[in-house]
Write a protein that holds these residues in place. Structure first.
Motif, short mmCIF file in Angstrom:
data_model
loop_
_atom_site.label_atom_id
_atom_site.label_comp_id
_atom_site.label_asym_id
_atom_site.label_seq_id
_atom_site.Cartn_x
_atom_site.Cartn_y
_atom_site.Cartn_z
N MET A 1 0.84 -1.16 0.00
CA MET A 1 0.00 0.00 0.00
C MET A 1 0.90 1.24 0.00
O MET A 1 1.83 1.35 0.78
N GLN A 4 0.16 7.43 -0.44
CA GLN A 4 -1.03 8.14 -0.90
C GLN A 4 -2.30 7.38 -0.52
O GLN A 4 -3.27 7.96 -0.04
N GLU A 5 -2.29 6.07 -0.73
CA GLU A 5 -3.46 5.25 -0.38
C GLU A 5 -3.71 5.29 1.13
O GLU A 5 -4.86 5.36 1.58
N THR A 6 -2.64 5.24 1.90
CA THR A 6 -2.76 5.29 3.36
C THR A 6 -3.38 6.62 3.80
O THR A 6 -4.25 6.65 4.67
N LYS A 41 -11.33 7.40 -3.23
CA LYS A 41 -10.88 6.27 -4.05
C LYS A 41 -9.49 6.53 -4.62
O LYS A 41 -9.03 5.79 -5.49
N ASN A 42 -8.84 7.61 -4.15
CA ASN A 42 -7.50 7.99 -4.59
C ASN A 42 -7.46 8.32 -6.08
O ASN A 42 -6.49 8.05 -6.76
#
Length: 166
Positions: A1, A4-6, A41-42
């Protein structure tokens, strides 16, 4: 992960933990709910760049109860396409992987972004003692005028005659 996703997951979880809907945030921030869903949703492809992106993140963070300054700083660090300070970060990342940076700034630093206003009818800033003297002079004038007005009305009144009994 990825980081950015975090970041995005942390925003979404904080919103859900506080039981705030995306529609509530959309009403409060004037950002379309579809764009807020895309953030979670990034997917920032529909988002604006630069100042507006930072403003929207600041509003989102405030709406869900996060510290807006820290959230914006982290957003700028993780999503450099929206940050004016991106070039040093990208150059550092390129140096880490031993690759030349091909980054191009959107606006060249030497390009003047704002037109300077003509300096017509602009008062020069006065030293404090000159400004204070002007304020005292106008206050003294006002006091003098009030005193003169009071004196004029006092002398203009007819004197009452004492009552005499008949």
């Amino acid at each position: 992960m990825t980081a950015q996703e975090t970041f995005v997951i942390r925003l979404r979880r904080h919103r859900q933990r506080n039981r705030i809907s995306l529609e509530e945030i959309a009403v409060e921030t004037n950002v379309k709910p579809e764009l807020l869903e895309a953030l979670e949703k990034n997917d920032l492809s529909g988002w604006p760049r630069g100042l507006y992106a930072r403003s929207w993140i600041r509003a989102y963070a405030s709406a869900v109860g996060l510290d807006p300054m820290d959230t914006v700083d982290e957003f700028c660090r993780l999503f450099p396409q929206g940050d004016r300070r991106a070039q040093p970060t990208i150059e550092e990342m390129a140096a880490i992987v031993a690759h030349t940076s091909e980054y191009q700034q959107e606006v060249a630093p030497e390009q003047e972004r704002r037109r300077s206003a003509p300096e017509i009818n602009i008062l020069q800033k006065q030293p404090w003692h000159v400004a204070a003297a002007g304020v005292l002079a106008s206050a003294g004038r006002a006091l003098w005028m009030r005193a003169a007005g009071a004196m004029a009305t006092h002398h203009a009144r007819p004197k009452r005659q004492p009552r005499t009994s008949s």
